[in-house]
Design a protein around this motif. Structure first.
Motif, mmCIF file in Angstrom:
data_model
loop_
_atom_site.group_PDB
_atom_site.id
_atom_site.type_symbol
_atom_site.label_atom_id
_atom_site.label_comp_id
_atom_site.label_asym_id
_atom_site.label_seq_id
_atom_site.Cartn_x
_atom_site.Cartn_y
_atom_site.Cartn_z
ATOM 1 N N ARG A 103 51.172 -11.214 -38.265
ATOM 2 C CA ARG A 103 49.950 -11.737 -38.895
ATOM 3 C C ARG A 103 50.207 -11.997 -40.378
ATOM 4 O O ARG A 103 51.134 -11.438 -40.964
ATOM 5 N N PRO A 104 49.347 -12.826 -41.002
ATOM 6 C CA PRO A 104 49.422 -12.978 -42.467
ATOM 7 C C PRO A 104 48.926 -11.703 -43.145
ATOM 8 O O PRO A 104 48.170 -10.924 -42.554
ATOM 9 N N ARG A 105 49.341 -11.505 -44.400
ATOM 10 C CA ARG A 105 48.879 -10.341 -45.149
ATOM 11 C C ARG A 105 48.724 -10.731 -46.616
ATOM 12 O O ARG A 105 49.558 -11.453 -47.161
ATOM 13 N N THR A 106 47.641 -10.261 -47.215
ATOM 14 C CA THR A 106 47.346 -10.587 -48.609
ATOM 15 C C THR A 106 47.345 -9.316 -49.451
ATOM 16 O O THR A 106 46.753 -8.307 -49.050
ATOM 17 N N TYR A 107 48.022 -9.372 -50.602
ATOM 18 C CA TYR A 107 48.064 -8.255 -51.540
ATOM 19 C C TYR A 107 47.383 -8.662 -52.839
ATOM 20 O O TYR A 107 47.484 -9.808 -53.279
ATOM 21 N N ARG A 108 46.701 -7.711 -53.441
ATOM 22 C CA ARG A 108 46.100 -7.926 -54.753
ATOM 23 C C ARG A 108 47.065 -7.394 -55.801
ATOM 24 O O ARG A 108 47.295 -6.182 -55.898
ATOM 25 N N ILE A 109 47.684 -8.281 -56.571
ATOM 26 C CA ILE A 109 48.718 -7.900 -57.540
ATOM 27 C C ILE A 109 48.334 -8.440 -58.907
ATOM 28 O O ILE A 109 48.238 -9.653 -59.094
ATOM 29 N N LYS A 110 48.098 -7.529 -59.837
ATOM 30 C CA LYS A 110 47.754 -7.918 -61.212
ATOM 31 C C LYS A 110 46.600 -8.921 -61.247
ATOM 32 O O LYS A 110 46.623 -9.898 -61.993
ATOM 33 N N GLY A 111 45.588 -8.669 -60.423
ATOM 34 C CA GLY A 111 44.410 -9.529 -60.415
ATOM 35 C C GLY A 111 44.554 -10.808 -59.632
ATOM 36 O O GLY A 111 43.645 -11.655 -59.647
ATOM 37 N N ARG A 112 45.688 -10.992 -58.930
ATOM 38 C CA ARG A 112 45.913 -12.213 -58.158
ATOM 39 C C ARG A 112 46.070 -11.861 -56.682
ATOM 40 O O ARG A 112 46.582 -10.795 -56.337
ATOM 41 N N ASP A 113 45.613 -12.749 -55.813
ATOM 42 C CA ASP A 113 45.830 -12.595 -54.377
ATOM 43 C C ASP A 113 47.118 -13.301 -53.994
ATOM 44 O O ASP A 113 47.265 -14.509 -54.209
ATOM 45 N N VAL A 114 48.062 -12.556 -53.444
ATOM 46 C CA VAL A 114 49.341 -13.116 -53.006
ATOM 47 C C VAL A 114 49.437 -12.940 -51.496
ATOM 48 O O VAL A 114 49.411 -11.809 -50.988
ATOM 49 N N THR A 115 49.526 -14.043 -50.785
ATOM 50 C CA THR A 115 49.510 -14.025 -49.320
ATOM 51 C C THR A 115 50.879 -14.373 -48.751
ATOM 52 O O THR A 115 51.551 -15.293 -49.235
ATOM 53 N N PHE A 116 51.287 -13.634 -47.740
ATOM 54 C CA PHE A 116 52.509 -13.919 -46.993
ATOM 55 C C PHE A 116 52.099 -14.285 -45.573
ATOM 56 O O PHE A 116 51.320 -13.573 -44.930
ATOM 57 N N ARG A 117 52.644 -15.386 -45.086
ATOM 58 C CA ARG A 117 52.149 -15.961 -43.833
ATOM 59 C C ARG A 117 52.542 -15.176 -42.586
ATOM 60 O O ARG A 117 51.807 -15.169 -41.600
ATOM 61 N N LYS A 118 53.689 -14.506 -42.602
ATOM 62 C CA LYS A 118 54.158 -13.844 -41.384
ATOM 63 C C LYS A 118 54.717 -12.467 -41.698
ATOM 64 O O LYS A 118 55.790 -12.336 -42.280
ATOM 65 N N THR A 119 53.969 -11.449 -41.312
ATOM 66 C CA THR A 119 54.417 -10.070 -41.481
ATOM 67 C C THR A 119 54.127 -9.312 -40.196
ATOM 68 O O THR A 119 53.322 -9.739 -39.367
ATOM 69 N N CYS A 120 54.778 -8.167 -40.067
ATOM 70 C CA CYS A 120 54.480 -7.265 -38.952
ATOM 71 C C CYS A 120 54.898 -5.863 -39.387
ATOM 72 O O CYS A 120 56.096 -5.579 -39.481
ATOM 73 N N GLY A 121 53.923 -5.015 -39.663
ATOM 74 C CA GLY A 121 54.256 -3.676 -40.121
ATOM 75 C C GLY A 121 55.052 -3.732 -41.413
ATOM 76 O O GLY A 121 54.615 -4.282 -42.426
#
Length: 303
Positions: free
Chosen positions: A183-201
């Motif tokens: 699934r995709p996953r989004t992280y909040r880093i230094k006030g920005r949303d950074v999304t990675f399209r393909k992750t698993c665990g």
């Protein structure tokens, strides 16, 4: 490995020394600057803001904890870092801090061709005044003597096998061991949303463009290294001057993943030896040369 050996064997008490990647250290410095500035009361009605230098306070906070700093991969690529290094290390050296670091380039080549480098040059003078540079070049790259037990890089070639299928199979096998779904996953880093399209665990399947062609930096790569155990990095292109900013990010990414012991499998568009050769030409840095810089103040004799 050399830095780890020195850090472990040095007689300095563990609570008075720190071994850290240079990018991680500078991120911590910027966080300290931000926290200190938040404590300064605002003066309303003043025509000009009162000048305030937080770096002496940052140096005080660092020196309260330690006096031996061990950096791995001293490399300056960020203009925000470059502009404060002279003042920061002037304060640290003034307080008796000893710095030991490894780097892929000598001091005079740090931040080469960087923005506003003329303002960075005084730091090189400070570094040479307080440190000595020792070349560790033996002509042998020991990283290639004992290779990994499994293939970790793949070359895309229209005459060879379909390497994407192989990487997909590796991702599927690794993902089957995770308690998660792809699934995709989004992280909040230094006030920005950074999304990675393909992750698993703890597995990230990504591309060069996703990690290096967009505006990411050391903080983002540290988040990746803390969140994932394995990174599959696809479609690494030929390194040319036309993608120089992305190529610099790639160097920072690989340094960060390596320092945090994240397993990486890469898919490149040309042979590894040619890719390395192009990178050496582009950035004028040697993969096999290691320059060790250590403080030569009177305190260094105790190390």
């Amino acid at each position: 490995m050399l830095m780890d050996m020195f850090f472990i064997q040095s007689c300095v008490p563990i609570e008075k020394k720190l071994r850290i990647h240079f990018h991680s250290f500078m991120l911590d410095v910027h966080n300290k600057i931000h926290e200190i500035k938040k404590t300064i009361p605002k003066i309303y009605g003043a025509r000009k803001p009162t000048p305030f230098d937080p770096l002496p306070l940052v140096a005080d906070a660092i020196c309260e904890r330690l006096w031996l700093l061990c950096f791995d991969e001293f490399q300056v690529t960020d203009i925000a870092d470059a502009m404060i290094l002279k003042s920061l290390f002037t304060e640290l050296f003034k307080r008796g801090v000893v710095m030991v670091t490894t780097s892929n380039r000598p001091p005079e080549d740090l931040y080469k061709h960087g923005l506003q480098r003329v303002n960075f040059l005084p730091f090189i003078a400070i570094l040479k005044e307080h440190c000595e540079s020792v070349s560790m070049d033996t002509g042998i790259d020991y990283r290639f003597l004992h290779g990994p037990t499994m293939q970790t890089y793949f070359v895309r070639d229209r005459w060879e096998r379909d390497v994407d299928v192989e990487l997909n199979a590796i991702f599927k096998r690794l993902a089957s061991e995770q308690n998660d779904i792809a699934r995709p996953r989004t992280y909040r880093i230094k006030g920005r949303d950074v999304t990675f399209r393909k992750t698993c665990g703890h597995i990230l399947d990504t591309t060069f463009d996703e990690l290096c062609a967009r505006a990411l930096g050391a903080a983002d790569y540290l988040q990746i290294s803390q969140s994932f155990d394995v990174v599959l990095l696809r479609d690494i292109p030929k390194m040319t001057l036309s993608i120089k900013p992305a190529a610099r990010r790639f160097i920072t990414l690989i340094d960060t993943l390596y320092d945090n012991k994240v397993a990486s499998l890469v898919l490149i568009s040309l042979s590894l030896s040619l890719s390395l050769s192009l990178s050496l030409t582009l950035f004028s840095c040697s993969c096999s040369r290691r320059d060790q810089v250590r403080s030569k103040d009177s305190t260094s004799t105790a190390v």
